[in-house]
Each structure stands twice: as structure tokens, then as C-alpha cells.
Scaffold this active site. Sequence first.
Site, PDB file in Angstrom:
ATOM      1  N   ASP A 121      -1.617   5.628  -5.827  1.00 27.25           N
ATOM      2  CA  ASP A 121      -2.032   4.684  -4.793  1.00 27.25           C
ATOM      3  C   ASP A 121      -2.201   3.265  -5.320  1.00 27.25           C
ATOM      4  O   ASP A 121      -3.120   2.988  -6.099  1.00 27.25           O
ATOM      5  CB  ASP A 121      -3.358   5.198  -4.204  1.00 27.25           C
ATOM      6  CG  ASP A 121      -3.862   4.330  -3.073  1.00 27.25           C
ATOM      7  OD1 ASP A 121      -3.062   3.574  -2.489  1.00 27.25           O
ATOM      8  OD2 ASP A 121      -5.062   4.414  -2.761  1.00 27.25           O
ATOM      9  N   ASP A 140       0.821  -1.211   0.000  1.00 25.34           N
ATOM     10  CA  ASP A 140       0.000   0.000   0.000  1.00 25.34           C
ATOM     11  C   ASP A 140       0.854   1.259   0.000  1.00 25.34           C
ATOM     12  O   ASP A 140       1.452   1.605   1.020  1.00 25.34           O
ATOM     13  CB  ASP A 140      -0.927  -0.014   1.222  1.00 25.34           C
ATOM     14  CG  ASP A 140      -1.955   1.107   1.163  1.00 25.34           C
ATOM     15  OD1 ASP A 140      -2.128   1.688   0.078  1.00 25.34           O
ATOM     16  OD2 ASP A 140      -2.571   1.397   2.204  1.00 25.34           O
TER      17      ASP A 140
END
Length: 414
Positions: free
Chosen positions: A275, A102
Site C-alpha cells: 500500500d 493509492d
Amino acid sequence: MPFFATLFALCVTTFPTLAGGLSPSPFIVPVQRLVNTPTTGHSLVRAGQARLQAFSKAHSQVNGIPGDHAALAPPAASLTDQIVTFTINPVVNGKNFSLIVDTGSSNTWVGADPANRLQPGLGLDLFEVTYGSGAVLGDETTNTVNITPGLAVENQSIGNALLSEGFDGVDGIMGFGPVDLTQGTLLDNAESTIPTVMDNLFAQGTISNETLGVFLAPTTTDDPVNGELSFGGVDTSKMTGPMSFFQSTLPFWSISQSATFGGVTIMDTTTCVVDTGTTLLMLPEDAVTTYQDLIGATLDPTTGLLSITEAQLSNLTTLSFIGTDINGETQHFDLTPNAQLFPRALNTEIGGSADDILLITASSGSNDASTIDCIMGQSFLQRTYSAFVTPNGNPDAAGTVGFATTPFTDATTN
Ligand SMILES: *[C@@H]1O[C@H](CO)[C@@H](O)[C@H](O)[C@H]1NC(C)=O
Ligand SMILES: *[C@@H]1O[C@H](CO)[C@@H](O)[C@H](O)[C@H]1NC(C)=O
Ligand SMILES: *[C@@H]1O[C@H](CO)[C@@H](O)[C@H](O)[C@H]1NC(C)=O
Ligand SMILES: *[C@@H]1O[C@H](CO)[C@@H](O)[C@H](O)[C@H]1NC(C)=O
């Protein structure tokens, strides 16, 4: 020869590339792909929007904009609501963990699966990361994280979940965001931060350049086709062109971009978060409306995604992201028509039909310029090599995000 001179001579002979100013080879680690099914297109859109709300909250906190000032960390709970999650498998204390990669959050923690937890730490240093639809609460423990042979992070503070919600099929997260996003996650010390895996690898001299390279393959079938992470530099063998670097602004990896479709501006320059934890390409509402109108796409009520016909597909043109790089030059990274399509192999997994032609772009649901309303998610990153560069020795400084084309940039896979 004096010791240091000998050492110097040795270094020059052993590592001629260092003398030439090049970085040593980075550590390459494979990435697994998990497909979370069944889900719906609607939940993908909601997950993207929840992610944006949390980024906006973190953004307003560091920029002193009045609002809800909770912890900086964004909602990782929506990570397993994504159709695809990318994971790596480090070993900690003899246990092999499956952790979400992440770039949009920065805490590293394990134990989402109650059967796979670490021994509790000695002190009870509680951490909590709150999410849009869930939370993780646990204690911090200090361990060695073995990412791959030769790449071990010593004394890494890892969260060990006591309670968590929303993480099916994974053990937790490895957070590759800037350390700022860990602020507010330690319950007894709201001001302190928790050094990230990348920060520790650099501080310990294991990598000499605090850069993470990310190479992801498009999703063509349900097979766990891999990408890779590159620790300590980029993997130029995966790039088909030069890398352009864009200034990032804290507290997350975010860069200023505008967007055009077929040469028509659909999005004025705005802050876009880069992201790996979001599936879709989330754009401001007016950008999506303009894009939709230019194509003639309709919003498919079944999946919640934009849908087009075969005729509109043959008429689809390039969607470009445009930004000014750190040398002051304008650069663009393009999504071909095929790259703008939701992977057709996954249509039925999100409530659609096999022959639907769905698009990866979704609306943030807002045009409010004070909030974050753009995410360059997996759909973009599966077509572009990306690098997340922390200025050496200063993890608190804003870094740069690099993009380069890959063999997948122009591939017809969807
Ligand atoms: C952990 O297990 C996975 C398979 O489940 C394997 O691919 C990976 O190499 C293992 N990790 C380590 C560091 O041994
Ligand atoms: C890890 O922590 C121990 C105990 O504080 C210390 O002796 C050791 O030097 C640390 N190792 C690294 C690589 O920082
Ligand atoms: C680290 O690697 C990045 C990506 O290749 C490069 O742009 C940067 O200049 C490197 N930093 C140093 C200090 O070598
Ligand atoms: C194709 O695109 C052009 C230019 O945007 C537009 O005028 C035309 O109506 C489109 N055709 C179809 C079939 O959507």
C-alpha cells in the site's frame, strides 16, 4: 503485398523488440512528495490501524465472513493523516489536479479542494466512498484524464466531490487498486464496478501490459524528492536486481509473506497489503512484540513509535520479508538497519526530537488471524521497486505483485 502483410512487415521492422517478445517502453510519470505537517507519530499509527480495519472489512466481504459489510473501499481519509503522501498531477478538462497515488483503493476522484472541481456531470450518478474518519460524496463524470504527454485515459469515470472530509492539500485520489474495490461505491448500483484508470488504459490499447511500476525515494529531508510511476511495464533502469513476482489475492494488492529479524521468525506467513497510502510498516501485534523484545526497543510515549538507543542501533540487524514466488521459489526482501528507522529528518514533524532514533514498524493492534494485520507501506516501498500486474484482459482476476531491489535498498539515508 496485401495490406495486412504490409502492416505486419511494418510492425516487425518498426518494433523489432515486439517480435523479440519484449514490451514497448512504459510511460514514466514523476511523483511529487507532500509532507503533511505537523502530525504526530500517534496519528500515523492510528491511520495505519484504520487502514487495516477497512482492508479487513473489504476482505471479509469478498470472503463471506460475517461482519460489517459496507462498501469495499478502504479509508482514504487516513491518507492525508500520513506524514508523507505521494501525488501525481494529471490534467482534466484544462485543470491540473494533485492526486494521491493509492494502490490501496481504486476509485479516482477530484474536488477535495472546493476551488478545484469539474463541471457536474449530465446525469446524477452519485458515488460515495466511506472512510474511517470521513467520507467523499459526489457525482461521477466522464472525462479525458491527461496523465502525461502521450498518456491520456479517455472516457474515464471520475468522481467529482460535492462533499469531502479529510483531504487537506490535495485534490483527491487516483486509485491503482483492483477494480473490485470500486464495488459498492455507486449509490444507485451497489453491484457495479467503475473501471479503473489502469483498466481503461489497457482496454483502449494505450498500454499493452496492465502493469504499474512504482519507484519511491526515501524521505531524507522536507524536499519534494521524486519517485516515479511507470505505466505499462516496469522501469528496469531503477532496479538493481531481478524482479520476483508473488501471487496477489483480491480484493486488494496483497501477498503472503512471513518475516524474520536476524534470522528469528517474528511473523508467520500472513496476508500483507502492499500500500502506497500507508506510511508505516504495520505488523501483527505479536510480531511487533517479538521484534521489540529482540531489539530491546521501548514504545516512546511522546511519538507513539518504537524508540531505540545508539547502542541498540549498532546492534540492529536485518528485517526480512520472505515469500514463495510464482515459480515456487523462496525469495526475501530485506530492510537494512538504516531502512528500519523512521526518517530522522521528520522526527520533529511528528512530535519527536531531532536526535530520537525511532522505528517504522508499528502494531496492527490485533493478532486475529481472520483480519488483515500486515501492511507493507511506504517505508518498505521506498526501499524496493514494486510492480502491480493485472493479468492482461482480465481486471477481475487476481494479479501479481513484483519486487526488485533499487539503489535505495542498502542506502544509508535515515
Ligand atoms: C501540473 O502542475 C504541476 C506543478 O504544480 C506540474 O509539475 C505538472 O507537470 C502539471 N501537469 C501537467 C500534466 O501539465
Ligand atoms: C468514448 O466514448 C465515446 C462516446 O460513447 C465513444 O464514441 C468513443 O469511442 C469512446 N472512446 C474510447 C477510446 O473508448
Ligand atoms: C507485463 O509486465 C510484467 C512486469 O514486467 C511481466 O511480468 C508480465 O509478464 C508482462 N505481461 C505480458 C503479458 O507481457
Ligand atoms: C545485541 O543483540 C544481542 C543478540 O540479539 C543481544 O543478546 C544483546 O543484548 C544486544 N545488545 C544490546 C546492547 O542491545
